[in-house]
Design an enzyme around this catalytic site. Structure first.
Site, short mmCIF file in Angstrom:
data_model
loop_
_atom_site.label_atom_id
_atom_site.label_comp_id
_atom_site.label_asym_id
_atom_site.label_seq_id
_atom_site.Cartn_x
_atom_site.Cartn_y
_atom_site.Cartn_z
N LYS A 297 -5.89 12.60 -12.54
CA LYS A 297 -6.81 11.49 -12.30
C LYS A 297 -7.42 10.97 -13.61
O LYS A 297 -7.74 9.78 -13.71
CB LYS A 297 -7.89 11.91 -11.31
CG LYS A 297 -7.36 12.06 -9.89
CD LYS A 297 -6.71 10.75 -9.38
CE LYS A 297 -6.25 10.84 -7.95
NZ LYS A 297 -5.65 9.58 -7.45
N TYR B 152 -5.17 18.63 -11.04
CA TYR B 152 -5.55 17.42 -10.31
C TYR B 152 -6.45 16.53 -11.17
O TYR B 152 -6.25 15.32 -11.25
CB TYR B 152 -6.26 17.79 -9.00
CG TYR B 152 -6.74 16.57 -8.25
CD1 TYR B 152 -5.83 15.66 -7.72
CD2 TYR B 152 -8.10 16.33 -8.07
CE1 TYR B 152 -6.27 14.53 -7.04
CE2 TYR B 152 -8.54 15.21 -7.39
CZ TYR B 152 -7.62 14.31 -6.88
OH TYR B 152 -8.06 13.19 -6.22
N ILE C 56 0.84 -1.20 0.00
CA ILE C 56 0.00 0.00 0.00
C ILE C 56 0.87 1.25 0.00
O ILE C 56 1.75 1.41 0.86
CB ILE C 56 -0.92 0.04 1.23
CG1 ILE C 56 -1.77 -1.24 1.31
CG2 ILE C 56 -1.82 1.27 1.20
CD1 ILE C 56 -2.56 -1.36 2.62
#
Length: 259
Positions: free
Chosen positions: A162, A158, A11
């Protein structure tokens, strides 16, 4: 025994928020953990906390800045034997700074978001997937966003990062379609975590105002879905999941209760 028992989960961004919540929930499934983030002291605290109630799992906590490819390669190469073979990679590390219009976004901010949200995800995937292919098993879970589906004012860079995660995830799935490796993307809407405080450069009041008048998602909500996605039978792949709080309909359409 569940399907995830004994699996190794790697992770990124595990020191807080969705990454931390995912670590705790994977531990409940009996998974061994590789916890990475820039704040090693937070990771060590998390490791100690999880270890108290999960004595039979192996946890490796290591400092990692995903913007640094050499650091990524070193961390992956030097993984302890107990977690050398990663079964699930959760590309969770990500960040956003500010809400400036495009013409005002500073170069350093652009570079930081591109390096963290895109390059870090790419470099981790490049470091871990080849071994998954050799072993003929593995699962890559990328944390996307509604911002990767629908752009909005004040989120240009941003959103671009994404949208890139969305494209990379889909392309990787096509490239690995002739293998047993699964590729998934989970795209949250409004989630109240430290992520939002970072966006407003530590201004908690501004961050909290984003969620005023509604009940947002929390880190555990997304972590639960990450673990659920990882725990499907080997022939099942949840390719793309979009998750909103009940009073959100898209990136900007929300209902806020009057005060």
């Amino acid at each position: 025994m569940g399907r995830l028992q004994g699996k190794t989960v790697f992770i990124t961004g595990a020191s807080s928020g969705i990454g931390e919540a995912s670590a705790r929930q994977f531990a409940k499934e009996g998974c061994n953990l590789v916890l990475t983030a820039r704040r090693l002291e937070k990771l060590e605290q998390l490791k100690a906390d999880i270890s108290k109630s999960h004595l039979n799992i192996f946890i490796h906590a290591v400092k990692l800045d995903v913007r640094d490819k050499k650091q990524i390669d070193t961390v992956v190469t030097e993984l302890p034997a107990q977690v050398k073979d990663v079964d699930v990679l959760v590309n969770n590390a990500g960040m956003v700074i500010g809400t400036d219009p495009l013409i005002d976004v500073k170069e350093a901010v652009v570079d930081q978001m591109l390096a963290t949200n895109i390059k870090g995800l790419v470099f981790l995937t490049q470091a871990i997937v080849p071994r998954m292919k050799e072993r003929e098993t593995g699962h890559v879970i990328n944390i996307g966003s509604i911002a990767g589906k629908q752009a909005y004012a004040g989120g240009s860079i941003y959103c671009a990062t994404k949208f890139a995660v969305d494209a990379i995830t889909k392309a990787l799935a096509i490239e690995l379609v002739d293998t047993p490796i699964r590729v998934s993307q989970i795209c949250p809407g409004m989630v109240n975590t430290e992520f939002s405080t970072v966006r407003f450069q530590g201004d908690k009041e501004k961050a909290d105002n984003v969620y005023k008048g509604l009940q947002p998602l929390v880190a555990d909500d997304i972590a639960e879905l990450i673990v659920f996605t990882a725990g499907r039978p080997a022939h099942v792949n949840i390719a793309d999941m979009l998750v909103f709080p009940v009073n959100q309909a898209d990136s900007k359409t929300v209902y806020r209760r009057p005060e």
